[in-house]
Design a protein around this motif. Structure first.
Motif, mmCIF file in Angstrom:
data_model
loop_
_atom_site.group_PDB
_atom_site.id
_atom_site.type_symbol
_atom_site.label_atom_id
_atom_site.label_comp_id
_atom_site.label_asym_id
_atom_site.label_seq_id
_atom_site.Cartn_x
_atom_site.Cartn_y
_atom_site.Cartn_z
ATOM 1 N N GLY A 119 45.558 50.771 62.121
ATOM 2 C CA GLY A 119 44.185 51.020 61.676
ATOM 3 C C GLY A 119 43.918 50.825 60.189
ATOM 4 N N ARG A 120 44.872 50.321 59.440
ATOM 5 C CA ARG A 120 44.611 50.019 58.025
ATOM 6 C C ARG A 120 43.937 48.638 57.905
ATOM 7 N NH1 ARG A 120 48.978 48.711 56.156
ATOM 8 N NH2 ARG A 120 50.009 48.813 58.183
ATOM 9 N N GLU A 121 43.519 48.312 56.704
ATOM 10 C CA GLU A 121 42.881 47.014 56.501
ATOM 11 C C GLU A 121 43.919 45.897 56.440
ATOM 12 O OE1 GLU A 121 40.146 47.351 53.137
ATOM 13 O OE2 GLU A 121 38.602 47.855 54.605
ATOM 14 N N GLY A 122 43.592 44.790 57.070
ATOM 15 C CA GLY A 122 44.443 43.608 57.000
ATOM 16 C C GLY A 122 43.975 42.678 55.887
ATOM 17 N N PHE A 123 44.548 41.459 55.881
ATOM 18 C CA PHE A 123 44.241 40.509 54.798
ATOM 19 C C PHE A 123 42.765 40.102 54.789
ATOM 20 C CE2 PHE A 123 48.276 38.408 52.874
ATOM 21 C CZ PHE A 123 48.779 39.656 52.558
ATOM 22 N N GLN A 124 42.080 40.126 55.940
ATOM 23 C CA GLN A 124 40.641 39.821 55.966
ATOM 24 C C GLN A 124 39.904 40.683 54.945
ATOM 25 O OE1 GLN A 124 38.569 41.214 59.511
ATOM 26 N NE2 GLN A 124 36.888 39.772 59.186
ATOM 27 N N ASN A 125 40.021 41.997 55.091
ATOM 28 C CA ASN A 125 39.294 42.902 54.198
ATOM 29 C C ASN A 125 39.907 42.934 52.797
ATOM 30 O OD1 ASN A 125 37.821 43.487 56.455
ATOM 31 N ND2 ASN A 125 38.125 45.696 56.377
ATOM 32 N N ILE A 126 41.237 42.912 52.726
ATOM 33 C CA ILE A 126 41.903 43.025 51.423
ATOM 34 C C ILE A 126 41.462 41.878 50.510
ATOM 35 C CG2 ILE A 126 44.144 42.836 50.247
ATOM 36 C CD1 ILE A 126 45.363 44.390 52.655
ATOM 37 N N PHE A 127 41.434 40.654 51.057
ATOM 38 C CA PHE A 127 41.073 39.519 50.204
ATOM 39 C C PHE A 127 39.558 39.359 50.022
ATOM 40 C CE2 PHE A 127 45.551 38.793 50.460
ATOM 41 C CZ PHE A 127 45.838 38.371 49.169
ATOM 42 N N LEU A 128 38.768 39.882 50.950
ATOM 43 C CA LEU A 128 37.321 39.989 50.694
ATOM 44 C C LEU A 128 37.087 40.879 49.484
ATOM 45 C CD1 LEU A 128 35.666 40.461 54.193
ATOM 46 C CD2 LEU A 128 35.013 38.763 52.472
ATOM 47 N N ARG A 187 39.011 41.309 47.124
ATOM 48 C CA ARG A 187 39.476 40.612 45.922
ATOM 49 C C ARG A 187 38.614 39.366 45.645
ATOM 50 N NH1 ARG A 187 46.094 41.656 46.092
ATOM 51 N NH2 ARG A 187 45.862 43.885 46.569
ATOM 52 N N ASN A 188 37.460 39.347 46.299
ATOM 53 C CA ASN A 188 36.429 38.324 46.046
ATOM 54 C C ASN A 188 36.769 36.920 46.538
ATOM 55 O OD1 ASN A 188 34.636 40.192 44.892
ATOM 56 N ND2 ASN A 188 35.768 40.095 42.963
ATOM 57 N N GLN A 219 51.066 45.603 48.772
ATOM 58 C CA GLN A 219 52.096 45.045 47.886
ATOM 59 C C GLN A 219 52.310 43.545 48.197
ATOM 60 O OE1 GLN A 219 55.755 47.236 48.432
ATOM 61 N NE2 GLN A 219 56.566 46.659 46.404
ATOM 62 N N VAL A 220 52.310 43.228 49.466
ATOM 63 C CA VAL A 220 52.467 41.831 49.894
ATOM 64 C C VAL A 220 51.268 40.995 49.411
ATOM 65 C CG1 VAL A 220 52.630 40.315 51.931
ATOM 66 C CG2 VAL A 220 53.915 42.472 51.863
ATOM 67 N N ALA A 221 50.083 41.593 49.489
ATOM 68 C CA ALA A 221 48.865 40.916 49.007
ATOM 69 C C ALA A 221 48.914 40.741 47.492
ATOM 70 C CB ALA A 221 47.621 41.706 49.421
ATOM 71 N N ASP A 222 49.437 41.751 46.794
ATOM 72 C CA ASP A 222 49.551 41.654 45.325
ATOM 73 C C ASP A 222 50.429 40.462 44.940
ATOM 74 O OD1 ASP A 222 48.006 43.890 45.077
ATOM 75 O OD2 ASP A 222 49.660 45.255 44.592
ATOM 76 N N GLU A 223 51.510 40.303 45.687
ATOM 77 C CA GLU A 223 52.428 39.179 45.437
ATOM 78 C C GLU A 223 51.690 37.847 45.613
ATOM 79 O OE1 GLU A 223 55.374 39.869 44.313
ATOM 80 O OE2 GLU A 223 56.222 37.844 44.323
ATOM 81 N N LEU A 224 50.860 37.761 46.652
ATOM 82 C CA LEU A 224 50.086 36.544 46.886
ATOM 83 C C LEU A 224 49.032 36.339 45.790
ATOM 84 C CD1 LEU A 224 49.162 34.061 48.380
ATOM 85 C CD2 LEU A 224 48.011 35.520 50.063
ATOM 86 N N SER A 225 48.338 37.421 45.428
ATOM 87 C CA SER A 225 47.332 37.310 44.355
ATOM 88 C C SER A 225 47.960 36.751 43.080
ATOM 89 C CB SER A 225 46.717 38.687 44.051
ATOM 90 O OG SER A 225 45.823 39.071 45.061
ATOM 91 N N LYS A 226 49.142 37.244 42.771
ATOM 92 C CA LYS A 226 49.856 36.809 41.565
ATOM 93 C C LYS A 226 50.127 35.305 41.645
ATOM 94 C CE LYS A 226 54.146 38.048 40.873
ATOM 95 N NZ LYS A 226 55.319 38.951 40.973
#
Lengths: 361, 361
Positions: B104-113, B115-116, B345-352
């Motif tokens: 029930g947590r947010e996936g990459f859809q919401n996380i990267f939305l 992050r604009n 954390q995985v998303a942060d790595e991708l953002s970087k």
């Protein structure tokens, strides 16, 4: 001094107005979403007897299979109304039905989000992203799109009905054909209503909006679960339920599905449908009396059955209403009024009904 | 006077901050969407010879069948970055992969939305809501979930890996099992890459994010279409392409898919992959050397092949990087790092990485 302060306060109010997200939403067409996400709901499972062993992981012994759940995508707007709208597609469709229209306009998903309703969009069990079926299925590419063009009352292929509210460019028609998606296992009313009832158990009270074949599981869901507080059915055909002893005679039709019969259920179950307001909508280009034009006559039988059914509901103390849209001045609708060119008008009609029935708080 | 004015200005800024939708979004978890919708893209069609007649509408003559398109759901945030992220799922999955996680947590859809980034979520041809396949398919309920638990490195069923970043409650595991959804027709790399290439033609430049089996069509899409400006591949296994004459020896493995081979393509096509930055991520609990633990060894062969492949890309002047997440301190990831417990954390790595490569403007 005092007038300076007033000026500042005025400036403050005006400037904040520009930043108010709800004003911004209306102005720029933005959607302000408090929460969105997806999940699977309902379904059953099997376990193969025996013990699973990692060393024989391709053998079925001890392994499970989960299926017959529904897939749900939901969006809750900021300042959501109390009751959400739960949308169930019809035969050969998925939740795409309620999304962007074939010609790229907004569908009921966005329209009702903008009207501050929380929306739940379903892929029913054995369809779309809820493809894990408990029964085996075969998917065959079948050339039948000109049949559907006609059956869905865009016109009599290749002719569009003169007043039809469907865009006439080839790209839109192609999108419309492509948005169909097959069953991964046979359609089963009970499997669908069980999954939707599980959804209502999870989310609480709401309003169920069905299309076409979805109406059958829709009625059954409301019978199973008193959290269904209203039903809106667009163009139901099969699946009209009647109390034991009150089943009307089958309605003859030149439609390609032949005569239309109701479904007999217990009086006790039937009376559960009298607990909630129900509205049924039909579009245009439906025959007024028996006709040899089979698509227009198919839907004539649906509309006639709907009227017999609503009369029966109301006789038992219920509140069911059948709205033939051309009779209230909304013309040219196909089998998909909610995505037709005039779908804002169709949505307005629904908003009005929701308000009248106290479902829009 | 002056200090009063300053105080008013300060009050003005603070109060407007409360109403600023972007601040509100970060604070309250709201999503401010400029535009959202869905469409079908790509695909082919057949026409049965002969003439369609409304009077014989169930006969195939003259009727069409459209299939092998992809389904796309997109959301564009207010103040979107220049390049969107296009998400392609892996085997047995749909766009659900990128949505709400099993717990029930947010996936990459919401996380990267948040992050604009504009996000496009795909159901590939013959999967999910893009179920109209040009080839016949059979869907069989198959008890195999304990195999997938193990293959996807949640652990060695029934044991979870001690450090695994997957929730251990039964409800989450059930959601994870149910989010699989079958093919409605056989997987075909070219059919998938053609549809995704059509998507890039429609939307312009973007970044392709693939999972697992999705990497094969991912590489082919970038070869077909220079609008793919970056590729992010989570845990690719099959489908690594090598230039003619440089195919490495198959990698032996105790994994249940056996030895792993690369795919030979022309030097000309291969060199197209050197036009764009590529990053490949693998999670944890992958064997460091050949092992009898088949799931850990399966992914060892994938990781080894990925490294050979990246070396080949870079030798030809490209920019490919393989990141084994535990080596950068991100531990316990399954085959689905983007939905694991540490997916921020995985998303942060991708953002970087996106920022480093100039893809985040």
């Amino acid at each position: 001094m005092e007038s300076k302060t007033r000026k500042h306060i005025l400036l403050f109010i005006v400037a904040c107005g520009l930043f108010n997200p709800l004003v911004a939403q209306q102005k720029a067409g933005r959607l302000l979403i408090a929460e969105q996400g997806s999940f699977m709901v309902g379904g059953t499972q099997t376990v193969v007897p025996g013990a699973f062993s990692v060393d024989n992981a391709l053998k079925p012994e001890g392994q499970t299979y989960h299926g017959d759940h529904a897939y749900v995508f939901y969006q809750k707007p900021v300042k959501a109304r109390k009751l959400p709208l739960v949308f169930l597609h019809g035969a050969g469709q998925s939740k795409k039905t309620w999304e962007t229209t074939a010609d790229g306009r907004e569908g009921f998903q966005n329209i009702f989000l903008r009207r501050n309703y929380t929306v739940y969009l379903l892929d029913q069990p054995r369809r779309g992203e809820a493809g894990k079926s408990m029964v085996e299925g075969t998917v065959k590419p079948t050339a039948d799109e000109q049949f559907w063009f006609t059956q869905f009352r865009l016109g009599n292929y290749p002719d569009y009905f003169p007043n039809v509210q469907f865009p006439k460019d080839p790209q839109s028609l192609e999108q419309f054909y492509r948005q169909m998606t097959p069953n991964t296992g046979a359609f089963d009313t009970k499997v669908v209503s069980d999954a939707i009832s599980s959804l209502f158990d999870k989310i609480g009270e709401g309003i169920l909006v069905t299309h076409s074949q979805g109406s059958g599981p829709g009625w059954m869901t409301a019978i199973q679960n008193d959290k269904v507080k209203g039903i809106v059915a667009y163009e139901p055909y099969s699946g009209f339920v009647f109390p034991k002893g009150e089943l009307p005679a089958a309605i003859q039709s030149s439609g390609l599905f032949g005569e239309l019969k109701g479904v007999e259920i217990s009086v006790e179950d039937f009376k559960k449908l009298t607990r909630l307001p129900i509205v049924v909508y039909y579009g245009d280009n439906i025959a007024k009396e028996p006709s040899k034009v089979w698509n227009m006559d198919h839907w004539r039988s649906g509309l006639e059955m709907a009227r017999l059914w609503a009369t029966t509901i109301n006789k038992h103390g219920g509140d069911a209403q059948v709205v033939h849209l051309p009779e209230v001045g909304i013309k040219g609708n196909t089998h998909f009024p909610f995505s037709d060119l005039n779908n804002i008008q169709v949505a307005d009609e629904l908003s009005k009904w929701l308000q009248e029935k106290g479902l829009s708080d």
